[in-house]
Design a protein around this motif. Sequence first.
Motif, PDB file in Angstrom:
ATOM      1  N   VAL A  18       0.889  -1.377   0.295  1.00 38.34           N
ATOM      2  CA  VAL A  18      -0.135   0.221  -0.158  1.00 38.34           C
ATOM      3  C   VAL A  18       0.987   0.903  -0.100  1.00 38.34           C
ATOM      4  O   VAL A  18       2.267   1.198   0.437  1.00 38.34           O
ATOM      5  N   GLN A  23      -5.326   2.864   0.504  1.00 37.84           N
ATOM      6  CA  GLN A  23      -5.254   1.887   1.030  1.00 37.84           C
ATOM      7  C   GLN A  23      -5.633   1.204   2.012  1.00 37.84           C
ATOM      8  O   GLN A  23      -5.555   0.170   1.914  1.00 37.84           O
ATOM      9  N   PHE A 234      -3.492  -2.943  -7.045  1.00 39.23           N
ATOM     10  CA  PHE A 234      -4.587  -1.383  -6.656  1.00 39.23           C
ATOM     11  C   PHE A 234      -3.612  -0.870  -8.510  1.00 39.23           C
ATOM     12  O   PHE A 234      -3.993   0.278  -8.744  1.00 39.23           O
ATOM     13  N   PRO A 239     -10.037  -2.325  -6.957  1.00 37.91           N
ATOM     14  CA  PRO A 239      -9.195  -2.726  -5.686  1.00 37.91           C
ATOM     15  C   PRO A 239      -9.901  -3.902  -4.687  1.00 37.91           C
ATOM     16  O   PRO A 239      -9.373  -4.974  -4.567  1.00 37.91           O
ATOM     17  N   GLU A 240     -10.825  -3.036  -3.978  1.00 37.46           N
ATOM     18  CA  GLU A 240     -11.374  -3.921  -3.233  1.00 37.46           C
ATOM     19  C   GLU A 240     -11.993  -4.904  -3.209  1.00 37.46           C
ATOM     20  O   GLU A 240     -11.755  -6.018  -2.070  1.00 37.46           O
TER      21      GLU A 240
END
Length: 288
Positions: A18, A23, A234, A239-240
């Motif tokens: 991250v 993030q 990312f 991304p989630e």
Amino acid sequence: KVKTGLAQMLKGGVIMDVVTAEQAIIAEKAGACAVMALEKIPADMRKSGQVCRMSDPKMIKEIMAAVSIPVMAKVRIGHFVEAQILEALEVDYIDESEVLTPANWTKHIEKDTFGVPFVCGAKDLGEALRRINEGAAMIRTKGEAGTGDISEAVKHISKIRKEIADYKILLGDETALQIKAAELRVPVELLKTTLENGKLPVVNFAAGGVATPADAALLMQLGCEGIFVGSGIFKSSNPEKLARAIVEATTHYSDAAKLLEVSSDLGDLMGGVSIESIKGSRLAEIGV
Ligand code: PLP
């Protein structure tokens, strides 16, 4: 001597790269067991061509404040002062990483002189045992960071597993063990323990090139005990969802129905660069 405490707790989990506190929060919510705080993810570092150093401690501190899971950060190979600084910052883990520009091309950090645990990369058994002998508490495959190409990580875990299986025949032959240990440049006792147990004496994660839930499950089925994901998450369009899918795939790595479910409708994945298209030196081969 081997610091296995936290590594044992991370076992079976996913550690996500991250670059911001936001993030890090997404990673934690998705079920990451730890985050790696860094300024640039490997895919961008690969493009930059610049010297890549330890990240600004201020930025690492913000990430530490944002999440409750362990926070790791990277130092350059051989840069023991960057490690002293990150230990003073009280990060949970240090990655002595080939993704950054090495500070010393011939000597790694003497990690057993530190209280904080370290993870190091390895491409084969000798490299893994040399790092463990220096005090690494966790080993990860080097893979080829920033590419989204899984083949190097597959090569590294397969090689480590094959060497452990192949050298087992040496057990009971002291002379042969001494010769192999000398060849690998490791103490004979460390080699012996590894061969007797049929595995490294520390947790062995996968890293480098993981971009999909299937990649994570592949490396787990090949014998890895957890996953690092860098550029993959990312650099994707959702991304989630992808982060959660990779966590699920790592947990249920041999459940094809579950893998089917979490592999579906993930949007655009990281484009990546194939190993064959890379001109010039590879990160995994730096310094060797
Ligand atoms: N990996 C990287 C990235 C290096 O810079 C070096 C050199 O120091 C090595 C591996 C080699 O370490 P060893 O010879 O102990 O495997």
